[in-house]
Design an enzyme around this catalytic site. Structure first.
Site, PDB file in Angstrom:
ATOM      1  CB  SER A 161       0.136  -7.186   3.347  1.00  0.00           C
ATOM      2  OG  SER A 161      -1.180  -6.841   3.737  1.00  0.00           O
ATOM      3  CE1 TYR A 220       1.543  -6.195   8.437  1.00  0.00           C
ATOM      4  CE2 TYR A 220      -0.245  -5.203   7.178  1.00  0.00           C
ATOM      5  CZ  TYR A 220       0.541  -6.296   7.483  1.00  0.00           C
ATOM      6  OH  TYR A 220       0.331  -7.491   6.834  1.00  0.00           O
TER       7      TYR A 220
END
Length: 319
Positions: free
Chosen positions: A158, A184
Site C-alpha cells: 500500500s 499499518y
C-alpha cells in the site's frame, strides 16, 4: 521505470487484464477473498480458467463469494478453506493440508489502522496478520510453489508503507506509544520487502514475487477508521478532483502481477496501476510511488532473517 511495457492503466479492471490470458490447469490461492478487491481478484483468475481456492476467516462469506464467482464465470472451480493469518497453527494447518503444485499465491488479506491489539504471542496485530501470517503461509507453501514451475506470489502492499519503515528495535510497540498508522505502515513496508526477499531466495526454484499497490479504494478495509476522519478524507479526495477506484479496478494490478505474460520470470518489483512504480523520496499525492527503503535488498534481507527468527521462536514456544 521500464522493466516492461504495460498496456493497462489505473482505469483498467481485473477482467480486462486477464482478457486473452489462459490459466487453465493452474491453481491459485487468494487470501481474504470474501470481501473487497479479493473477490474481484479471485473472480478474474477463475474467469481465466484457474482453479481458485479462497482462503478466509469467514467461511460462510467465502462460500457465498465462491457461488457468485462460479455463476458469473460459467462453472469455474472455486474452493473455500479456513485461514486465520493471525494464528500460526491455522496457517500451518492450511499449508500442511495443501496437496499438489500451486501456481499463484495472492497474499491479499489485510487489516488497517486497528486499535492496539495483540496476538496471544504478544505480536502487534497488523504486523502479525499482514506480514508474519502471509510470510508463514508462503514459506509453508514453498514446496508446492516450486513444484508448479514458474509460480508467482503477489504481496499486497500500500502507499501506506510511506508512513513507516520497519522499526526493528520495537516491531510490536512495546517501548513506544502505539500508533495505528505507523503500525499499518511498517506492515505494508514488510509486504513490499517480502517480495524482494522471496524473489532473491526463490527465483532459482522458479518462484517470483511482486508487491502491489491496489490504489485508492473505499472498502471494508477502512472499517477501523474514525468515522469523522474517513468522511473528511473522502471529502478531501473529492475536492482535489480525484476519484476512488472501484473494487474491479483495484484488483487489476494484483491480477496483472499474477497472470500477465509480461511478468514471466520478473520479481522483486513494487507495482501500481499495472506498471512498475517510481522510487520517490515521498509518496506523491499520498498515493503514488515507492519509498527506497521498501525495495531495498539489504532491508529485505534483514526483515527475512527477523521473520524467520520470530516464526521459529513462536513454533518452539508451543512445541
Amino acid at each position: 521505470m521500464n522493466t516492461f511495457d504495460s498496456p493497462f492503466t489505473a482505469a483498467s479492471t481485473a477482467l480486462e487484464v486477464v482478457r486473452g490470458v489462459d490459466l487453465t490447469g493452474r491453481t491459485a490461492v487468494v487470501t481474504g477473498a470474501a470481501s473487497g478487491i479479493g473477490i474481484e481478484t479471485a473472480r478474474a483468475l477463475a474467469h481465466a480458467g484457474a482453479d481458485v481456492t479462497i482462503a478466509v476467516r469467514d467461511v460462510d462469506a467465502g462460500h457465498r463469494v465462491a457461488g457468485d464467482i462460479t455463476r458469473s464465470s460459467g462453472g469455474a472451480v472455486v474452493q473455500v478453506r479456513p485461514l486465520d493469518l493471525a494464528d500460526l497453527s491455522a496457517v500451518d494447518r492450511f499449508t500442511g493440508e495443501w496437496s499438489g503444485p500451486l501456481h499463484l499465491l495472492v497474499n491479499n488479506a489485510g487489516i488497517m489502522m486497528t486499535p492496539e491489539l495483540r496476538t496471544p504471542l504478544g505480536w502487534e496485530l497488523q504486523f502479525a496478520t499482514n506480514h508474519l501470517g502471509h510470510a508463514a503461509l508462503a514459506i509453508g507453501l514453498h514446496g508446492a510453489l516450486a513444484a508448479a514451475g514458474g509460480a508467482r506470489i503477489v504481496s499486497l502492499s500500500s502507499s501506506g508503507h510511506g508512513m513507516s519503515d520497519i522499526v526493528y528495535e520495537d516491531l510490536f510497540f512495546r517501548q513506544r506509544p502505539y500508533d495505528a498508522g505507523h503500525a499499518y505502515g511498517q506492515s505494508k513496508t514488510a509486504n513490499a520487502l517480502f517480495a524482494v526477499g522471496a524473489t532473491r531466495r526463490w527465483a532459482a526454484d522458479g518462484i517470483t514475487a511482486n508487491a502491489v499497490m491496489p490504489g485508492g479504494i473505499w472498502t471494508n478495509l477502512q472499517r477501523h477508521w474514525d468515522p469523522s476522519v474517513l468522511a473528511a478524507t473522502k471529502a478531501q479526495v473529492a475536492a482535489a478532483g480525484m476519484s476512488a477506484k472501484t473494487p474491479e479496478q483495484g484488483a487489476a494490478t494484483s491480477v496483472f502481477a499474477a497472470a500477465s505474460p509480461l511478468l514471466d520470470g520478473v520479481g522483486g518489483l513494487y507495482l501500481e496501476d499495472c506498471h512498475e512504480a517510481e522510487v520517490v523520496p515521498a509518496i506523491i499525492d499520498g498515493v503514488s510511488g515507492v519509498r527506497p527503503y521498501a525495495v531495498d535488498p539489504e532491508n529485505a534481507d534483514r526483515l527475512w532473517d527477523v521473520t524467520l527468527d520470530l516464526l521459529g521462536g513462536a513454533r518452539r514456544s508451543v512445541s
